[in-house]
Every structure is written in structure tokens, then in C-alpha cells.
Write an enzyme that holds these catalytic residues in place. Structure first.
Site, PDB file in Angstrom:
ATOM      1  N   LEU A  26     113.400 -73.182 -40.340  1.00 49.22           N
ATOM      2  CA  LEU A  26     112.790 -72.173 -41.198  1.00 49.22           C
ATOM      3  C   LEU A  26     112.608 -72.763 -42.594  1.00 49.22           C
ATOM      4  CD1 LEU A  26     111.903 -69.142 -41.208  1.00 49.22           C
ATOM      5  CD2 LEU A  26     113.979 -68.769 -42.533  1.00 49.22           C
ATOM      6  N   ARG A  70     105.810 -66.179 -47.349  1.00 47.18           N
ATOM      7  CA  ARG A  70     106.305 -66.586 -46.020  1.00 47.18           C
ATOM      8  C   ARG A  70     106.046 -65.481 -44.995  1.00 47.18           C
ATOM      9  NH1 ARG A  70     112.401 -68.370 -45.487  1.00 47.18           N
ATOM     10  NH2 ARG A  70     112.728 -66.130 -45.773  1.00 47.18           N
ATOM     11  N   ARG A 119     104.828 -50.601 -21.558  1.00 46.91           N
ATOM     12  CA  ARG A 119     105.277 -51.998 -21.695  1.00 46.91           C
ATOM     13  C   ARG A 119     104.217 -52.920 -21.103  1.00 46.91           C
ATOM     14  NH1 ARG A 119     108.343 -55.690 -18.508  1.00 46.91           N
ATOM     15  NH2 ARG A 119     109.477 -57.184 -19.804  1.00 46.91           N
ATOM     16  N   TYR A 151     110.583 -60.895 -39.901  1.00 45.06           N
ATOM     17  CA  TYR A 151     111.402 -60.229 -40.912  1.00 45.06           C
ATOM     18  C   TYR A 151     111.549 -61.095 -42.148  1.00 45.06           C
ATOM     19  CZ  TYR A 151     115.589 -63.117 -39.898  1.00 45.06           C
ATOM     20  OH  TYR A 151     116.475 -64.155 -39.771  1.00 45.06           O
ATOM     21  N   GLU A 190     119.474 -76.854 -38.594  1.00 42.64           N
ATOM     22  CA  GLU A 190     119.910 -75.966 -39.688  1.00 42.64           C
ATOM     23  C   GLU A 190     121.101 -75.146 -39.229  1.00 42.64           C
ATOM     24  OE1 GLU A 190     116.646 -73.210 -40.544  1.00 42.64           O
ATOM     25  OE2 GLU A 190     116.063 -73.276 -38.439  1.00 42.64           O
ATOM     26  N   LYS A 209     109.519 -66.694 -38.989  1.00 45.69           N
ATOM     27  CA  LYS A 209     110.786 -65.953 -39.127  1.00 45.69           C
ATOM     28  C   LYS A 209     110.776 -64.735 -38.208  1.00 45.69           C
ATOM     29  CE  LYS A 209     113.963 -64.609 -42.863  1.00 45.69           C
ATOM     30  NZ  LYS A 209     115.121 -65.347 -42.388  1.00 45.69           N
TER      31      LYS A 209
HETATM   32  N1  PDD Z   1     118.304 -66.103 -42.909  1.00 50.14           N
HETATM   33  N2  PDD Z   1     117.250 -70.906 -41.656  1.00 50.14           N
HETATM   34  C1  PDD Z   1     117.392 -69.817 -40.883  1.00 50.14           C
HETATM   35  C2  PDD Z   1     117.432 -69.995 -39.403  1.00 50.14           C
HETATM   36  C3  PDD Z   1     117.506 -68.540 -41.464  1.00 50.14           C
HETATM   37  O1  PDD Z   1     117.639 -67.461 -40.690  1.00 50.14           O
HETATM   38  C4  PDD Z   1     117.481 -68.428 -42.888  1.00 50.14           C
HETATM   39  C5  PDD Z   1     117.581 -67.096 -43.577  1.00 50.14           C
HETATM   40  C6  PDD Z   1     117.339 -69.591 -43.656  1.00 50.14           C
HETATM   41  C7  PDD Z   1     117.276 -69.574 -45.158  1.00 50.14           C
HETATM   42  O2  PDD Z   1     116.074 -68.993 -45.620  1.00 50.14           O
HETATM   43  P1  PDD Z   1     116.009 -68.236 -47.019  1.00 50.14           P
HETATM   44  O3  PDD Z   1     116.511 -69.183 -48.024  1.00 50.14           O
HETATM   45  O4  PDD Z   1     114.580 -67.920 -47.187  1.00 50.14           O
HETATM   46  O5  PDD Z   1     116.904 -67.010 -46.918  1.00 50.14           O
HETATM   47  C8  PDD Z   1     117.215 -70.813 -43.004  1.00 50.14           C
HETATM   48  C9  PDD Z   1     118.408 -64.766 -43.458  1.00 50.14           C
HETATM   49  C10 PDD Z   1     119.136 -64.738 -44.768  1.00 50.14           C
HETATM   50  C11 PDD Z   1     119.008 -63.846 -42.410  1.00 50.14           C
HETATM   51  O6  PDD Z   1     118.620 -63.999 -41.260  1.00 50.14           O
HETATM   52  O7  PDD Z   1     119.809 -62.964 -42.753  1.00 50.14           O
END
Ligand code: PDD
Length: 286
Positions: free
Chosen positions: A206, A52, A101, A33, A182, A150
Site C-alpha cells: 500500500l 489515494r 447476489r 477504505y 509491509e 486499499k
Molecule cells: N492501514 N500498509 C497497509 C497494508 C495498511 O493497511 C496501511 C494503513 C498502511 C499505511 O498507510 P497510511 O500511512 O496511509 O495509513 C500500509 C490503516 C491505518 C488501517 O487499516 O487501519
């Protein structure tokens, strides 16, 4: 106004949007996503998110359902149909719905991937949370080892968010081998003696699109950036801390595991970076 969502080529009211029960996103969390932010009716950093997404798809051998140009058109059409001025666009690609499945990946020629997008209206620029700052707890990082992809397998981050809520906090910073990886859905930073410290890129975190932009702006503003791992003790002893993501931009952290940072209010570096990020991103939004 009923929200219009995009599902596999169609724009439909949200209550009429359907995906198969055999969809591998549902059965195996076999999907990736992106969350892209929108300010004043324009998309921030579309190219970064598209790059990405392409990388996530390639790492999982998953076919791209449309070209990145078509994806931009879908984002724009969805913004127009929902009159989205500020907020986020959520995009999900899964390996599609097989006939049954089966753990093995289906043939991508026979089983097309599923593509879903929807808008989320939200005030991100004028955020009361940014004025107050967030409180975080630390938890053990128990996610899988490919956090650079992601994927939609977000159960542990979701549990982390609930642990934070139970502790009266806003979010959790995850820790592995004694070092912060993170936040549950954001990248983590501390500031010590004017130096911005954030974990280096690897499969452990990420590769945030907001992170890349913020570090670029920080360097352009002659701020010192150190990309390395840091501990929770180091974070508690820092002058300030903050997180970045597409849904929060730069958000100050004022408390870690009950310890106040600085005077317990948002730090000057975080607030300055938030301002720079907003100014610069508005200039290049499309
Ligand atoms: N999340 N680390 C993780 C684990 C994340 O899920 C996200 C983003 C980030 C920051 O990435 P970016 O700057 O590209 O948004 C770092 C999104 C916003 C979400 O899951 O809603």
C-alpha cells in the site's frame, strides 16, 4: 455520548445505522477504505487520503459517491457531532447493494455506491507503545497481488495480527520471495548505519500516506533514504526498525522474530522522525 456515524447522506446514532445484507462490501469485500488521523480537532493530510481514495476507486471502476470537497465537509461534520479531538476517521465506499447476489458488477447508475464514515477516538500522539517499541514476527505474505488498492479484504492481515498475538508479539511483517513487503496495516522500515531503508512503491504494498510524508521530512532533514526491498535477516541485523501508518504515525520496532534490535529500546532515528512527523503534520492539519 452515543457515537454518530454517517451512512449514505444521513448522520445517525451508531445503533440505528443500517446497510443492506446485499451490499457488495458484505458479500464480496467489494469496497475500499481510508483511515485519516485527527490531532487537536484537525485532519492530517486530507488531500493525500482523498487522492489515494480516488485512485483506489478508479482502479476498481467504482463510482465516487460524493465529490472530495463534499467528503471533507462530511469529515468535519462528523468530527463536530462526535467532538473528536484526537483519533481516526474511518471511511468506506462499497459498490452498493444490488437486488441479488451476482458476481458481475451492477450498473453504477442503477446501483449507487454505499458510503459509510465513523470516528474512532484514540490517543495517537501520546502513545505508551511508542515509548516501549513493538515486537513483530515475520509471516508469509498470502494476500492478493493488488495491495496498492486499499480494499476492505483484510482477512489475511487480521489472521497475521492473531499469529503475532499468539507469539506474544504486537504485529507481523509479511514476507514474499524472501523480502519484507509491509506490516499487517502499516509500512515497514529498517535503519542501518544511519540509512533509512523501506520497500519501493509497486503493486506489492500500500502506498502509505504517512510513508510519503515521513520520507519527505526525512529527506528535508538530510537523512539518507533508500527505497528497496530488504530481507528479514537484514532487518534482524539492522540498528533499528519502525513502521508508519495513519493510526500509529512513526512507531519503533524493538524485536523481530525474537531478535532484539540495537539495545532493545526505540531507536534514535525512529524517535526523531516521530517528533518531526508530529510537528510538521500539526502545521498543515486542516
Ligand atoms: N492501514 N500498509 C497497509 C497494508 C495498511 O493497511 C496501511 C494503513 C498502511 C499505511 O498507510 P497510511 O500511512 O496511509 O495509513 C500500509 C490503516 C491505518 C488501517 O487499516 O487501519
Amino acid at each position: 455520548m452515543t457515537r454518530i456515524v454517517y451512512v449514505n447522506g444521513d448522520y445517525v446514532p451508531e445503533d440505528q445505522a443500517k446497510v443492506s445484507v446485499f451490499d457488495r462490501g458484505f458479500l464480496f469485500a467489494d469496497g475500499v477504505y481510508e483511515v485519516t488521523s485527527v490531532l487537536e480537532g484537525k485532519i492530517l493530510d486530507f488531500d493525500g487520503h482523498a487522492r489515494r481514495l480516488t485512485r483506489s476507486l478508479n482502479e476498481l471502476d467504482m463510482a465516487a459517491p460524493v465529490t472530495m470537497d463534499e467528503l471533507l465537509d462530511i469529515h468535519r461534520e462528523l468530527m463536530a457531532r462526535n467532538d473528536l479531538q484526537e483519533g481516526m476517521i474511518y471511511l468506506q465506499v462499497t459498490r452498493g447493494a444490488d437486488a441479488d447476489r451476482d458476481f458481475a458488477f451492477p450498473d453504477p447508475v442503477k446501483v449507487p455506491s454505499t458510503l459509510v464514515l465513523f470516528t474512532q477516538a484514540k490517543s495517537i500522539a501520546e502513545s505508551p507503545a511508542a515509548k516501549k517499541g513493538l515486537k513483530v514476527i515475520s509471516i508469509e505474505d498470502q494476500r492478493w497481488a493488488r495491495r496498492d488498492i486499499k480494499t476492505v479484504q483484510l482477512l489475511y492481515p487480521s489472521m497475521g495480527k492473531m499469529m503475532a498475538k499468539a507469539a506474544g508479539c504486537d504485529d507481523a511483517w509479511m514476507v514474499e520471495d524472501g523480502h519484507v513487503t509491509e506490516g499487517t496495516s502499516n509500512n515497514a522500515y529498517i535503519v542501518k548505519d544511519g540509512k533509512i531503508i523501506t520497500r519501493h512503491l509497486s503493486n506489492d504494498i500500500l502506498h502509505g500516506i504517512t510513508r510519503a510524508a515521513v520520507l519527505r521530512f526525512a529527506k528535508e532533514a538530510q537523512m539518507v533514504v533508500e527505497e528497496r526491498a530488504f530481507t528479514i535477516d537484514e532487518a534482524k541485523d539492522a540498528d533499528e526498525a519502525f513502521i508508519t501508518s495513519a493510526s500509529t504515525f512513526v512507531m519503533p520496532i524493538v524485536e523481530i522474530d525474537g531478535a532484539s534490535l540495537g539495545d532493545g529500546t526505540p531507536g534514535a532515528v525512529a524517535m526523531r522522525l516521530r517528533e518531526i512527523y508530529l510537528d510538521e503534520s500539526r502545521k498543515t492539519a486542516i
